[in-house]
Scaffold this active site. Sequence first.
Site, PDB file in Angstrom:
ATOM      1  N   SER A 110      47.590   5.157 -16.094  1.00 49.98           N
ATOM      2  CA  SER A 110      46.286   4.133 -16.111  1.00 49.98           C
ATOM      3  C   SER A 110      46.231   3.905 -14.661  1.00 49.98           C
ATOM      4  CB  SER A 110      46.506   2.996 -16.909  1.00 49.98           C
ATOM      5  OG  SER A 110      46.869   3.108 -18.015  1.00 49.98           O
ATOM      6  N   GLU A 225      52.069   8.805 -28.114  1.00 50.11           N
ATOM      7  CA  GLU A 225      52.140   7.268 -28.004  1.00 50.11           C
ATOM      8  C   GLU A 225      51.395   6.552 -29.183  1.00 50.11           C
ATOM      9  OE1 GLU A 225      50.045   6.581 -24.506  1.00 50.11           O
ATOM     10  OE2 GLU A 225      50.409   4.428 -24.369  1.00 50.11           O
TER      11      GLU A 225
HETATM   12  C1  LIG Z   1      51.282  -3.890 -22.643  1.00 50.02           C
HETATM   13  C2  LIG Z   1      50.579  -2.884 -22.052  1.00 50.02           C
HETATM   14  C3  LIG Z   1      51.366  -1.713 -21.559  1.00 50.02           C
HETATM   15  C4  LIG Z   1      50.906  -0.837 -20.879  1.00 50.02           C
HETATM   16  N1  LIG Z   1      51.676   0.155 -20.418  1.00 50.02           N
HETATM   17  C5  LIG Z   1      51.326   1.111 -19.836  1.00 50.02           C
HETATM   18  C6  LIG Z   1      51.760   2.334 -19.261  1.00 50.02           C
HETATM   19  O1  LIG Z   1      53.248   1.987 -19.397  1.00 50.02           O
HETATM   20  N2  LIG Z   1      51.353   3.350 -18.409  1.00 50.02           N
HETATM   21  C7  LIG Z   1      49.958   3.442 -18.493  1.00 50.02           C
HETATM   22  O2  LIG Z   1      49.776   4.567 -17.800  1.00 50.02           O
HETATM   23  N3  LIG Z   1      49.168   2.439 -19.014  1.00 50.02           N
HETATM   24  C8  LIG Z   1      49.667   1.456 -19.523  1.00 50.02           C
HETATM   25  N4  LIG Z   1      48.721   0.268 -20.093  1.00 50.02           N
HETATM   26  C9  LIG Z   1      47.426   0.464 -19.954  1.00 50.02           C
HETATM   27  C10 LIG Z   1      46.313   0.825 -21.134  1.00 50.02           C
HETATM   28  O3  LIG Z   1      46.682   2.291 -21.536  1.00 50.02           O
HETATM   29  C11 LIG Z   1      45.096   0.409 -20.768  1.00 50.02           C
HETATM   30  O4  LIG Z   1      44.944  -1.025 -20.242  1.00 50.02           O
HETATM   31  C12 LIG Z   1      44.092   0.925 -21.714  1.00 50.02           C
HETATM   32  O5  LIG Z   1      44.094   2.283 -21.917  1.00 50.02           O
HETATM   33  C13 LIG Z   1      43.024   0.377 -21.482  1.00 50.02           C
HETATM   34  O6  LIG Z   1      42.208   0.628 -20.383  1.00 50.02           O
HETATM   35  P1  LIG Z   1      41.774  -0.443 -19.279  1.00 50.02           P
HETATM   36  O7  LIG Z   1      42.615  -1.521 -19.425  1.00 50.02           O
HETATM   37  O8  LIG Z   1      41.374   0.244 -17.978  1.00 50.02           O
HETATM   38  O9  LIG Z   1      40.229  -1.084 -20.046  1.00 50.02           O
HETATM   39  P2  LIG Z   1      39.027  -0.317 -19.813  1.00 50.02           P
HETATM   40  O10 LIG Z   1      39.082   1.132 -20.376  1.00 50.02           O
HETATM   41  O11 LIG Z   1      38.332  -0.911 -18.593  1.00 50.02           O
HETATM   42  O12 LIG Z   1      38.203  -1.177 -21.026  1.00 50.02           O
HETATM   43  C14 LIG Z   1      37.603  -2.444 -20.929  1.00 50.02           C
HETATM   44  C15 LIG Z   1      36.867  -2.493 -22.364  1.00 50.02           C
HETATM   45  O13 LIG Z   1      35.842  -1.769 -22.692  1.00 50.02           O
HETATM   46  C16 LIG Z   1      35.889  -1.261 -23.915  1.00 50.02           C
HETATM   47  N5  LIG Z   1      35.601   0.260 -23.856  1.00 50.02           N
HETATM   48  C17 LIG Z   1      35.982   1.209 -22.943  1.00 50.02           C
HETATM   49  N6  LIG Z   1      35.316   2.370 -23.159  1.00 50.02           N
HETATM   50  C18 LIG Z   1      34.896   2.323 -24.341  1.00 50.02           C
HETATM   51  C19 LIG Z   1      33.983   3.115 -25.347  1.00 50.02           C
HETATM   52  N7  LIG Z   1      33.977   4.251 -24.784  1.00 50.02           N
HETATM   53  N8  LIG Z   1      33.600   2.728 -26.409  1.00 50.02           N
HETATM   54  C20 LIG Z   1      33.697   1.536 -26.831  1.00 50.02           C
HETATM   55  N9  LIG Z   1      34.487   0.632 -25.965  1.00 50.02           N
HETATM   56  C21 LIG Z   1      34.924   0.919 -24.773  1.00 50.02           C
HETATM   57  C22 LIG Z   1      37.622  -1.259 -24.055  1.00 50.02           C
HETATM   58  O14 LIG Z   1      37.635  -1.125 -25.521  1.00 50.02           O
HETATM   59  C23 LIG Z   1      37.845  -2.759 -23.472  1.00 50.02           C
HETATM   60  O15 LIG Z   1      37.366  -3.643 -24.481  1.00 50.02           O
HETATM   61  C24 LIG Z   1      49.268  -0.557 -20.760  1.00 50.02           C
HETATM   62  C25 LIG Z   1      48.597  -1.636 -21.447  1.00 50.02           C
HETATM   63  C26 LIG Z   1      49.181  -2.742 -21.993  1.00 50.02           C
HETATM   64  C27 LIG Z   1      48.049  -3.679 -22.522  1.00 50.02           C
END
Ligand SMILES: Cc1cc2nc3c(=O)[nH]c(=O)nc-3n(C[C@H](O)[C@H](O)[C@H](O)COP(=O)(O)OP(=O)(O)OC[C@H]3O[C@@H](n4cnc5c(N)ncnc54)[C@H](O)[C@@H]3O)c2cc1C
Length: 384
Positions: A110, A225
């Site tokens: 991410s 995952e």
């Molecule tokens: C506890 C925890 C541990 C984590 N550990 C890791 C890790 O070790 N390595 C790593 O790489 N990442 C990690 N992550 C990150 C995680 O994979 C991302 O937070 C997640 O994929 C969402 O991405 P974002 O936070 O950028 O949200 P965004 O993608 O910006 O999403 C924001 C909102 O928009 C919505 N949304 C986005 N696209 C769509 C769509 N096409 N249709 C409908 N709704 C949509 C989402 O559902 C969300 O509500 C971790 C996250 C958490 C919470």
Amino acid sequence: MDLILPGEDDPRRLGVRAFLEDHPTPTGRQLAEAGYVAPHWPRPWGLGADPLHQLLIDEELRRAGVRRPDNQIGIGWAGPTILHAGTPAQKERYLMPLLAGEEIWCQLFSEPSAGSDLASLATRALRDGDDYVIRGQKVWTSGAHLAQFGILIARTDPEVPKHDGITYLICPMDSQGITVRPIVDMTGMHSFNEVFFDDVHLPVANRVGEENRGWSLAKVTLGNERVSLSGAGTIWGRGPTAADLVELVRQQGGCTEPLLRQRLAGAYIDGEVLRLLRLRTVAAAVAGRPPGPEASVRKALADAHGKEVMRLAKDLSGAAGMLAEAAPFGVTDPVWSFGFLFSPALTIGGGTAEVQRNIIAERSLGLPHEPDRDAGTPWSRIRR
Ligand SMILES: Cc1cc2nc3c(=O)[nH]c(=O)nc-3n(C[C@H](O)[C@H](O)[C@H](O)COP(=O)(O)OP(=O)(O)OC[C@H]3O[C@@H](n4cnc5c(N)ncnc54)[C@H](O)[C@@H]3O)c2cc1C
């Protein structure tokens, strides 16, 4: 519904018991070399075990109180990807220490502007002779401060469609130019981080698979995952269950408040549905059938269920629930207050609730794909 496993005289069961007699408190290395950490992996890392054999090993280890090494990203996500596409030298170097829990791994996927739409990642990997030079930033990297290695995806070709210019690399976390900066979440815990790459040199030998073909490998990692994050227990398989909460309420003399009783019954039923879905998936695997849609439905249901169980535990504490450390009925087990604060992460990590629903809609129900404006193609391939 329950699975009936082969009896006490099953030779596979006796094999595990003989191992445990010789090693009553086995080290991670001993478990890994015996093939008991990931028994379904091929030899020499596993035993090529079928699902029934795996269940027998699980049962025997549980009965003996033996825990496998804790290296979730290494064993659950990085290992299967290296097994799938790594070179013989990579398998030889990385798999056994990873299984033994001697080398911890993290996942550098991410970025600040690439989460659900992971393929939009901007971290660059520029080829320079026998090295890739990495420049960019990752975020939410669980365990980066503890890990010896990370699985890293970075852009090697910005000129082609976004899914086609990504390369999958193994990144030693002590490489010069890496800065790991902690992020403390609202539980007060430091589990994830920001990771900065300032001209970090990684040898080409650290590439997994071909250059620019990393997206298909990232999908292998993400598939593992999702399965790994959909186990039993409310915090990605690690927390208490709804049945544990009901038991706690029983021990404290029950609950007379009608709305809380109704929510408790609902949570218990949902917990049972999830348990049965899990058993159905396992039963399908034991019978050699493909997992079916249950596997993807389970994470979507389990994450929302985990949040509800933790919120309910807080509500059962009444006014005392406003205190940070309160657990139901003044019980002091901090797992409940921790779980309440951690539970919003469940529907974000490993693919958000909305993204899970997109996957179910498109893959299981056959509904049309959503349009993807960024890709310049009619179909989105978000985080899958
Ligand atoms: C506890 C925890 C541990 C984590 N550990 C890791 C890790 O070790 N390595 C790593 O790489 N990442 C990690 N992550 C990150 C995680 O994979 C991302 O937070 C997640 O994929 C969402 O991405 P974002 O936070 O950028 O949200 P965004 O993608 O910006 O999403 C924001 C909102 O928009 C919505 N949304 C986005 N696209 C769509 C769509 N096409 N249709 C409908 N709704 C949509 C989402 O559902 C969300 O509500 C971790 C996250 C958490 C919470």
